[in-house]
Design a protein around this motif. Structure first.
Motif, PDB file in Angstrom:
ATOM      1  N   ALA A 188       0.823  -1.219   0.000  1.00  0.00           N
ATOM      2  CA  ALA A 188       0.000   0.000   0.000  1.00  0.00           C
ATOM      3  C   ALA A 188       0.855   1.266   0.000  1.00  0.00           C
ATOM      4  O   ALA A 188       0.320   2.375   0.062  1.00  0.00           O
ATOM      5  N   LYS A 189       2.169   1.102  -0.059  1.00  0.00           N
ATOM      6  CA  LYS A 189       3.129   2.206  -0.076  1.00  0.00           C
ATOM      7  C   LYS A 189       3.086   3.052   1.196  1.00  0.00           C
ATOM      8  O   LYS A 189       3.401   4.233   1.181  1.00  0.00           O
ATOM      9  N   LYS A 190       2.693   2.407   2.286  1.00  0.00           N
ATOM     10  CA  LYS A 190       2.712   3.063   3.599  1.00  0.00           C
ATOM     11  C   LYS A 190       4.049   2.727   4.256  1.00  0.00           C
ATOM     12  O   LYS A 190       4.137   1.930   5.188  1.00  0.00           O
ATOM     13  N   TYR A 191       5.101   3.328   3.721  1.00  0.00           N
ATOM     14  CA  TYR A 191       6.445   2.902   4.052  1.00  0.00           C
ATOM     15  C   TYR A 191       6.855   3.195   5.498  1.00  0.00           C
ATOM     16  O   TYR A 191       7.566   2.404   6.108  1.00  0.00           O
ATOM     17  N   GLU A 192       6.432   4.308   6.034  1.00  0.00           N
ATOM     18  CA  GLU A 192       6.769   4.623   7.426  1.00  0.00           C
ATOM     19  C   GLU A 192       6.144   3.580   8.366  1.00  0.00           C
ATOM     20  O   GLU A 192       6.789   3.105   9.305  1.00  0.00           O
ATOM     21  N   GLU A 193       4.886   3.263   8.112  1.00  0.00           N
ATOM     22  CA  GLU A 193       4.199   2.272   8.936  1.00  0.00           C
ATOM     23  C   GLU A 193       4.820   0.887   8.741  1.00  0.00           C
ATOM     24  O   GLU A 193       4.948   0.111   9.691  1.00  0.00           O
ATOM     25  N   ALA A 194       5.195   0.588   7.512  1.00  0.00           N
ATOM     26  CA  ALA A 194       5.827  -0.698   7.223  1.00  0.00           C
ATOM     27  C   ALA A 194       7.162  -0.816   7.952  1.00  0.00           C
ATOM     28  O   ALA A 194       7.487  -1.874   8.503  1.00  0.00           O
ATOM     29  N   TYR A 195       7.922   0.267   7.976  1.00  0.00           N
ATOM     30  CA  TYR A 195       9.216   0.278   8.665  1.00  0.00           C
ATOM     31  C   TYR A 195       9.024   0.005  10.155  1.00  0.00           C
ATOM     32  O   TYR A 195       9.748  -0.800  10.749  1.00  0.00           O
TER      33      TYR A 195
ATOM     34  N   LEU B  59      16.379 -12.850   8.070  1.00  0.00           N
ATOM     35  CA  LEU B  59      17.053 -12.231   6.927  1.00  0.00           C
ATOM     36  C   LEU B  59      16.081 -11.337   6.164  1.00  0.00           C
ATOM     37  O   LEU B  59      16.443 -10.261   5.689  1.00  0.00           O
ATOM     38  N   GLN B  60      14.859 -11.800   6.052  1.00  0.00           N
ATOM     39  CA  GLN B  60      13.826 -11.059   5.331  1.00  0.00           C
ATOM     40  C   GLN B  60      13.601  -9.683   5.956  1.00  0.00           C
ATOM     41  O   GLN B  60      13.580  -8.659   5.252  1.00  0.00           O
ATOM     42  N   LEU B  61      13.452  -9.639   7.269  1.00  0.00           N
ATOM     43  CA  LEU B  61      13.227  -8.368   7.955  1.00  0.00           C
ATOM     44  C   LEU B  61      14.434  -7.450   7.858  1.00  0.00           C
ATOM     45  O   LEU B  61      14.304  -6.257   7.587  1.00  0.00           O
ATOM     46  N   LEU B  62      15.619  -7.990   8.076  1.00  0.00           N
ATOM     47  CA  LEU B  62      16.834  -7.176   8.027  1.00  0.00           C
ATOM     48  C   LEU B  62      17.037  -6.584   6.639  1.00  0.00           C
ATOM     49  O   LEU B  62      17.426  -5.419   6.498  1.00  0.00           O
ATOM     50  N   TYR B  63      16.775  -7.377   5.626  1.00  0.00           N
ATOM     51  CA  TYR B  63      16.892  -6.908   4.241  1.00  0.00           C
ATOM     52  C   TYR B  63      15.968  -5.720   3.988  1.00  0.00           C
ATOM     53  O   TYR B  63      16.385  -4.664   3.483  1.00  0.00           O
ATOM     54  N   HIS B  64      14.713  -5.879   4.349  1.00  0.00           N
ATOM     55  CA  HIS B  64      13.736  -4.828   4.078  1.00  0.00           C
ATOM     56  C   HIS B  64      13.934  -3.608   4.977  1.00  0.00           C
ATOM     57  O   HIS B  64      13.658  -2.478   4.555  1.00  0.00           O
ATOM     58  N   LEU B  65      14.408  -3.805   6.198  1.00  0.00           N
ATOM     59  CA  LEU B  65      14.685  -2.664   7.069  1.00  0.00           C
ATOM     60  C   LEU B  65      15.833  -1.821   6.515  1.00  0.00           C
ATOM     61  O   LEU B  65      15.793  -0.587   6.591  1.00  0.00           O
ATOM     62  N   TYR B  66      16.816  -2.482   5.955  1.00  0.00           N
ATOM     63  CA  TYR B  66      17.904  -1.727   5.322  1.00  0.00           C
ATOM     64  C   TYR B  66      17.382  -0.960   4.108  1.00  0.00           C
ATOM     65  O   TYR B  66      17.678   0.232   3.939  1.00  0.00           O
ATOM     66  N   GLU B  67      16.604  -1.642   3.279  1.00  0.00           N
ATOM     67  CA  GLU B  67      16.058  -1.011   2.076  1.00  0.00           C
ATOM     68  C   GLU B  67      15.152   0.173   2.422  1.00  0.00           C
ATOM     69  O   GLU B  67      15.313   1.277   1.892  1.00  0.00           O
ATOM     70  N   LEU B  68      14.186  -0.066   3.308  1.00  0.00           N
ATOM     71  CA  LEU B  68      13.243   0.989   3.684  1.00  0.00           C
ATOM     72  C   LEU B  68      13.940   2.122   4.430  1.00  0.00           C
ATOM     73  O   LEU B  68      13.652   3.301   4.205  1.00  0.00           O
ATOM     74  N   GLY B  69      14.844   1.747   5.331  1.00  0.00           N
ATOM     75  CA  GLY B  69      15.561   2.760   6.101  1.00  0.00           C
ATOM     76  C   GLY B  69      16.352   3.685   5.209  1.00  0.00           C
ATOM     77  O   GLY B  69      16.388   4.908   5.425  1.00  0.00           O
ATOM     78  N   SER B  70      16.975   3.127   4.185  1.00  0.00           N
ATOM     79  CA  SER B  70      17.736   3.941   3.233  1.00  0.00           C
ATOM     80  C   SER B  70      16.804   4.849   2.428  1.00  0.00           C
ATOM     81  O   SER B  70      17.080   6.036   2.234  1.00  0.00           O
ATOM     82  N   MET B  71      15.693   4.284   1.992  1.00  0.00           N
ATOM     83  CA  MET B  71      14.744   5.055   1.190  1.00  0.00           C
ATOM     84  C   MET B  71      14.121   6.191   1.995  1.00  0.00           C
ATOM     85  O   MET B  71      13.924   7.304   1.481  1.00  0.00           O
TER      86      MET B  71
END
Length: 223
Positions: free
Chosen positions: A91-98, A112-124
């Protein structure tokens, strides 16, 4: 969202190129289980050091953290899909997703899944760079450690993972596998067949998923 940022990807792939010359880690589940269950305080302290990105952790420490987690009460095998996180991301609710991913990480710090996406979202989202680098370091350390648990060429030398989702992180991020052709369960292993790989000499990979299978079996036997 589908690929690591360029700088991290280059650094990670340089790291992966050195792995194949290293000795395979011996992962003995009974020994790890005994340590976690009889020394819970020490294991928790080790987990806290991992979460704090302690630079003195050894490769064996990382292995104990990752595989040892599967002998804690928080472990859910391959059943935790983090559906709320992915719904928010879709839904592109990235802050909430983070925030959702960070909450999940509290109970599953070795995902690994969470760490991967936290790095991606955190950078974005331009989060604190120390925080996002921390996720990247944990991710890379676990990924390389898991890759040393076996060469993936046979059932006997299968790469050991504690949940199915981690197989895909190994395949697509570490080994840079091309199109996946098939997946089959053979005894305690997932056999993945694919068209090609940039960093694996073959088109088949075996993953030992016995920990996840054992958890599922124990869960249903309790009912």
């Amino acid at each position: 969202m589908k690929k690591l940022s360029l700088c991290f990807l280059i650094g990670f792939l340089c790291l992966s190129n050195t792995v194949f010359a290293q000795e395979t880690l011996e992962i003995d589940y009974p020994t790890i289980k005994e340590y976690v269950t009889t020394h819970p305080t020490e294991f928790q302290e080790l987990m806290q050091r991992f979460q704090a990105n302690d630079s003195l952790l050894t490769r064996q420490d990382y292995a104990t953290v990752y595989y040892g987690y599967s002998f804690t009460s928080a472990y859910q095998g391959s059943m935790n899909t983090f559906s709320d996180f992915f719904e928010l991301t879709k839904a592109k609710k990235y802050e909430e997703a983070y925030s959702a991913a960070q909450e999940h990480l509290k109970s599953n710090p070795v995902s690994l899944q969470l760490l991967y996406h936290l790095y991606e979202l955190g950078s974005m989202l331009q989060k604190d760079s120390n925080e996002t680098r921390g996720y990247a370091k944990q991710y890379a350390a676990l990924l390389t450690t898991i890759s040393l648990s076996g060469d993936g060429k046979s059932e006997e030398t299968a790469i050991k993972v504690i949940c199915v989702a981690d197989e895909y992180q190994l395949m697509y991020i570490f080994f840079r596998v091309g199109k996946l052709k098939s997946q089959a369960l053979i005894n305690n292993c997932d056999l993945m067949e694919f068209e090609s790989s940039e960093y694996f000499p073959g088109t088949q990979l075996y993953f030992d998923i016995s920990r996840s299978l054992d958890y599922t079996s124990e869960l249903f036997n309790k009912k």
